[in-house]
Design a protein around this motif. Structure first.
Motif, PDB file in Angstrom:
ATOM      1  N   ASN B  36     -28.994 -18.506  -1.023  1.00 26.25           N
ATOM      2  CA  ASN B  36     -28.438 -18.741   0.476  1.00 26.25           C
ATOM      3  C   ASN B  36     -27.446 -17.470   0.795  1.00 26.25           C
ATOM      4  O   ASN B  36     -27.485 -16.578   0.003  1.00 26.25           O
ATOM      5  N   HIS B  37     -26.736 -17.600   1.939  1.00 23.08           N
ATOM      6  CA  HIS B  37     -26.231 -16.502   2.295  1.00 23.08           C
ATOM      7  C   HIS B  37     -24.680 -16.037   1.520  1.00 23.08           C
ATOM      8  O   HIS B  37     -24.600 -14.947   1.735  1.00 23.08           O
ATOM      9  N   THR B  38     -24.475 -17.075   0.940  1.00 26.91           N
ATOM     10  CA  THR B  38     -23.267 -16.825   0.082  1.00 26.91           C
ATOM     11  C   THR B  38     -23.476 -16.600  -1.484  1.00 26.91           C
ATOM     12  O   THR B  38     -22.912 -16.095  -2.238  1.00 26.91           O
ATOM     13  N   GLU B  40     -24.036 -19.136  -3.349  1.00 24.01           N
ATOM     14  CA  GLU B  40     -23.752 -20.162  -3.862  1.00 24.01           C
ATOM     15  C   GLU B  40     -24.838 -21.206  -4.371  1.00 24.01           C
ATOM     16  O   GLU B  40     -24.919 -21.648  -5.340  1.00 24.01           O
ATOM     17  N   GLN B  55     -26.626 -25.003  -7.905  1.00 23.37           N
ATOM     18  CA  GLN B  55     -25.487 -24.665  -7.341  1.00 23.37           C
ATOM     19  C   GLN B  55     -24.766 -23.873  -8.354  1.00 23.37           C
ATOM     20  O   GLN B  55     -24.694 -24.407  -9.580  1.00 23.37           O
ATOM     21  N   PRO B 102     -27.451 -19.838   7.895  1.00 23.27           N
ATOM     22  CA  PRO B 102     -26.076 -19.696   7.742  1.00 23.27           C
ATOM     23  C   PRO B 102     -25.442 -20.899   7.687  1.00 23.27           C
ATOM     24  O   PRO B 102     -25.546 -21.526   8.502  1.00 23.27           O
ATOM     25  N   GLN B 103     -24.351 -21.106   6.686  1.00 25.47           N
ATOM     26  CA  GLN B 103     -23.698 -22.277   6.939  1.00 25.47           C
ATOM     27  C   GLN B 103     -22.476 -22.350   7.895  1.00 25.47           C
ATOM     28  O   GLN B 103     -21.854 -21.454   8.147  1.00 25.47           O
ATOM     29  N   TYR B 108     -25.510 -28.090   4.311  1.00 24.93           N
ATOM     30  CA  TYR B 108     -26.268 -26.923   4.176  1.00 24.93           C
ATOM     31  C   TYR B 108     -27.724 -27.190   4.694  1.00 24.93           C
ATOM     32  O   TYR B 108     -27.907 -28.302   4.723  1.00 24.93           O
ATOM     33  N   HIS B 424     -29.358 -12.101  -5.604  1.00 25.57           N
ATOM     34  CA  HIS B 424     -27.863 -12.834  -5.049  1.00 25.57           C
ATOM     35  C   HIS B 424     -27.554 -11.536  -3.915  1.00 25.57           C
ATOM     36  O   HIS B 424     -27.495 -10.455  -4.058  1.00 25.57           O
ATOM     37  N   SER B 426     -24.699 -10.736  -2.963  1.00 22.82           N
ATOM     38  CA  SER B 426     -23.355  -9.770  -2.984  1.00 22.82           C
ATOM     39  C   SER B 426     -23.295  -9.240  -4.551  1.00 22.82           C
ATOM     40  O   SER B 426     -22.626  -8.399  -5.004  1.00 22.82           O
TER      41      SER B 426
END
Lengths: 199, 446
Positions: B36-38, B40, B55, B102-103, B108, B424, B426
């Motif tokens: 996902n976008h983070t 996480e 997660q 995006p959250q 989610y 990932h 980042s």
């Protein structure tokens, strides 16, 4: 997979591949014909309970067209076919490719009226599912096996390597790729839909 | 390149799978992987229509070694097999793609799709339960109203964490052909779904209609020579998207120009190298994946033998070309015969767009550093990946004397293919799907 040969520079590997089929136009022709056979096998065996991959079909179809064009240009080796014969073969091949895509269209598209509806012969009404050969295979077989001169086309291929068991019908109950309104299958499906909607 | 040599393997498998890869079930084969976008959460979809979400654990000072491990968070059945009665065809439940939204709140949201139907799923946590209802007894039966003499407000009490997945929208009946891509727009209100011949634009709130924005179906199907293979929205410009084709071309379209984007704004195609021409040239040029860089300046495409990076401002050729497994070029006839030539490999960017990654055969996957031009081949396998071990670079021997650690081309296992990978957003954490196994590797922490 090709195995057992010691791998050399890629140029040589290309030559080795050609060596397998023999140098010169005869070898090239054999290679092209073998590719043709593989491609046609793929098209035949892509039938199943699921809709075939359109991408794969289109790519094989385009490859078949290239092979057709190349075979047309490559001079035939010992058994020179009549020019007319080649024309006939061309016609059959392109018609078959056309019918392949036509069948695909009717199986995948919204329209339910195929150009050549075929009612499978001699099936009892109380059978749960239809058991005919797909029309697709029928059109291929009628155009290929037994047509004049077409067997000659493959005479110079050594088919022992590609000899297969007779085409095995799919393990799942084979389905028609389409059914024409008014046919017995249409009525059968109508009946099934009534049951589903009624429940 | 330091990150290549310092990956730690963490091996996760979806539940209920048998560990040995020789006897897994077909349904367990992973068909898509997406962070996902983070970063996480990590979602996987499989051939059996299931979605498994992992997660990342919160970092804890007490357990430094367990920094950021991924554990199963939620598992649900997204799609079921269906039967199209009119065409007498089965519709596979296999999840082709998952894309996260995006959250925007505590829940989610993700989109998952099979060949025909896209679904929007909400994944939310429940860790409290209301208790003390006035009107019902403890078993939930309604009380006789005449016995109720006081007013009591229910109280929220903690309970064991429960993660629920509920389908919030079902976007069906809009695709005649097989859906190969979905992409969420940067406006977060719309998304697109692409099949072999058409691309549709949806609004998340509206399920009973969609707009057709690309249609390449010819009037006569016998004239069909090209299909759409992948599509994606630009990461920042909500009016721009690209789609790739089976002929190795990429079209960039601007939705502001017209309702039906049949005319492209830009057309990316590399001229063919005549020295490499063969009967298989078109098949191997077919693009299996297209991805915008995070910056939005570049697009990356994957065809059978290469990964290419294109600058959006230059249409006539890619700016970079990376050979994934060129040693297969002399084996194309065999790969055509066994159908491997039709395998669709994906490709991914790292968070900073400096490294790109894609899969290959024999459970190998490749990384290319765009800056240093160095590349590495790594293997995702249980034999070579003990926890905390460092992944060793692998090498394929194409000829001559084979060194001790090298593997020869003829020994490659073509049934072990890595089609799906994710990076990932980042950090240097990658997820690699090898048939029914999911491998998560991350950069070693010093």
């Amino acid at each position: 997979m090709v195995g057992g040969l010691k791998r050399k520079h890629s140029d040589l590997e290309e030559e080795e591949e050609e060596k397998k089929w023999g140098w010169g136009p005869a070898g090239l022709r054999s290679y092209q014909q073998a590719l043709l056979r593989i491609s046609l096998d793929k098209v035949q065996h892509s039938l199943g309970p699921r809709a075939p991959s359109l991408r794969r079909h289109v790519l094989i179809h385009n490859t078949l067209q290239q092979l057709q064009a190349a075979l047309h240009l490559t001079p035939a080796p010992t058994l020179t076919p009549e020019p007319l014969f080649l024309g006939e073969e061309d016609f059959s091949l392109s018609t078959t490719i056309g019918s392949i895509l036509r069948e695909l269209e009717t199986s995948m598209d919204e329209t339910e009226h195929p150009p050549n509806p075929v009612v499978p012969p001699g099936i009892q009404d109380d059978e749960a599912l239809p058991q005919p050969d797909p029309v697709f295979l029928e059109s291929l077989s009628s155009r290929y096996l037994g047509d004049t001169g077409l067997d000659d086309f493959f005479l110079d291929i050594d088919t022992s390597a590609v000899e297969r068991e007779p085409v095995v019908t799919p393990p799942e109950p084979p389905h028609n790729l389409f059914c024409a309104p008014g046919s017995w299958e249409w009525n059968e499906l109508d009946h099934i839909m009534e049951i589903i909607l009624g429940s | 390149m330091k990150c290549f040599s310092r990956y730690l393997p963490y091996i996760f498998r979806p539940p209920n799978t048998i560990l040995s890869s020789s006897c897994h079930t077909e349904a367990d084969i992973i068909s898509t992987v997406e962070f996902n976008h983070t970063g996480e959460l990590l979602a996987t979809g499989d051939k059996g229509g299931r979605v498994v979400i992992f997660q990342r654990e919160q970092e804890s000072k007490n357990q430094v070694h367990r920094r950021g491990e991924y554990n199963v968070y939620s598992t649900f059945q997204s799609h079921e097999p269906e039967f199209d009665y009119l065409k007498s065809l089965e519709i596979e439940e296999k999840i082709n793609k998952i894309r996260w939204l995006p959250q925007q709140n505590a829940a989610y949201f993700l989109l998952s799709t099979n060949d025909k139907t896209v679904k929007l799923w909400k994944v939310s946590e429940r860790d409290k339960r209301p208790e003390g209802y006035n009107l019902k007894d403890e078993e939930g039966r309604l009380r006789d109203p005449s016995t109720i003499t006081t007013l009591r407000v229910p109280v929220l009490r903690p309970m064991d964490l429960m993660v629920e997945a509920t389908p919030r929208r079902v976007f069906a009946n809009a695709h005649t052909y097989h859906i190969n891509s979905i992409s969420v727009n940067s406006d977060y209100e719309t998304y697109m779904s692409a099949d072999d011949l058409r691309i549709n634009l949806w609004n998340f709130e509206i399920t009973n209609q969609s707009f057709n924005i690309v249609d390449i179906k010819p009037a006569n199907m016998e004239e069909l020579t090209e299909v759409i293979t992948a599509a994606e929205f630009h990461p920042h410009h909500c009016n721009t998207f690209v789609y790739s084709s089976s002929k190795g071309t990429i079209r960039l379209c601007d939705m502001r120009t017209s309702a039906l984007c049949d005319r492209h704004t830009k057309f990316f195609e590399e001229p063919e190298d005549p020295s490499n021409r063969s009967f298989f040239s078109e098949i191997i040029s077919s693009i299996s994946d297209v991805k915008f860089s995070h910056s939005g300046r570049y697009i990356m495409t994957r065809d059978y033998l290469t990964v290419k990076v294109w600058d959006l401002n230059m249409e006539n050729r890619p700016i970079e070309t990376y050979q994934v497994h060129d040693y297969l070029r002399s084996k194309l006839c065999s790969l055509y015969e066994n159908d491997c030539i039709f395998d669709k490999f994906e490709c991914v960017w790292n968070g900073s767009d400096s490294v790109i990654m894609t899969g290959s055969y024999n459970n190998f996957f490749r990384m290319f550093d765009r800056n240093t031009k160095r590349d590495v081949t790594l293997e995702a396998s249980r034999e070579n990946s003990k926890p905390r071990a460092i992944l060793k670079p692998r090498k394929v021997c194409v000829g001559g004397k084979r060194r001790k650690d090298e593997i020869s081309v003829d020994s490659l296992d073509f049934s072990k293919k890595i089609l799906h990978t994710a990076w990932h957003p980042s950090e240097n954490i990658i997820a690699v799907a090898a048939t029914n196994n999911l491998y998560i590797f991350q950069d070693k922490v010093n």
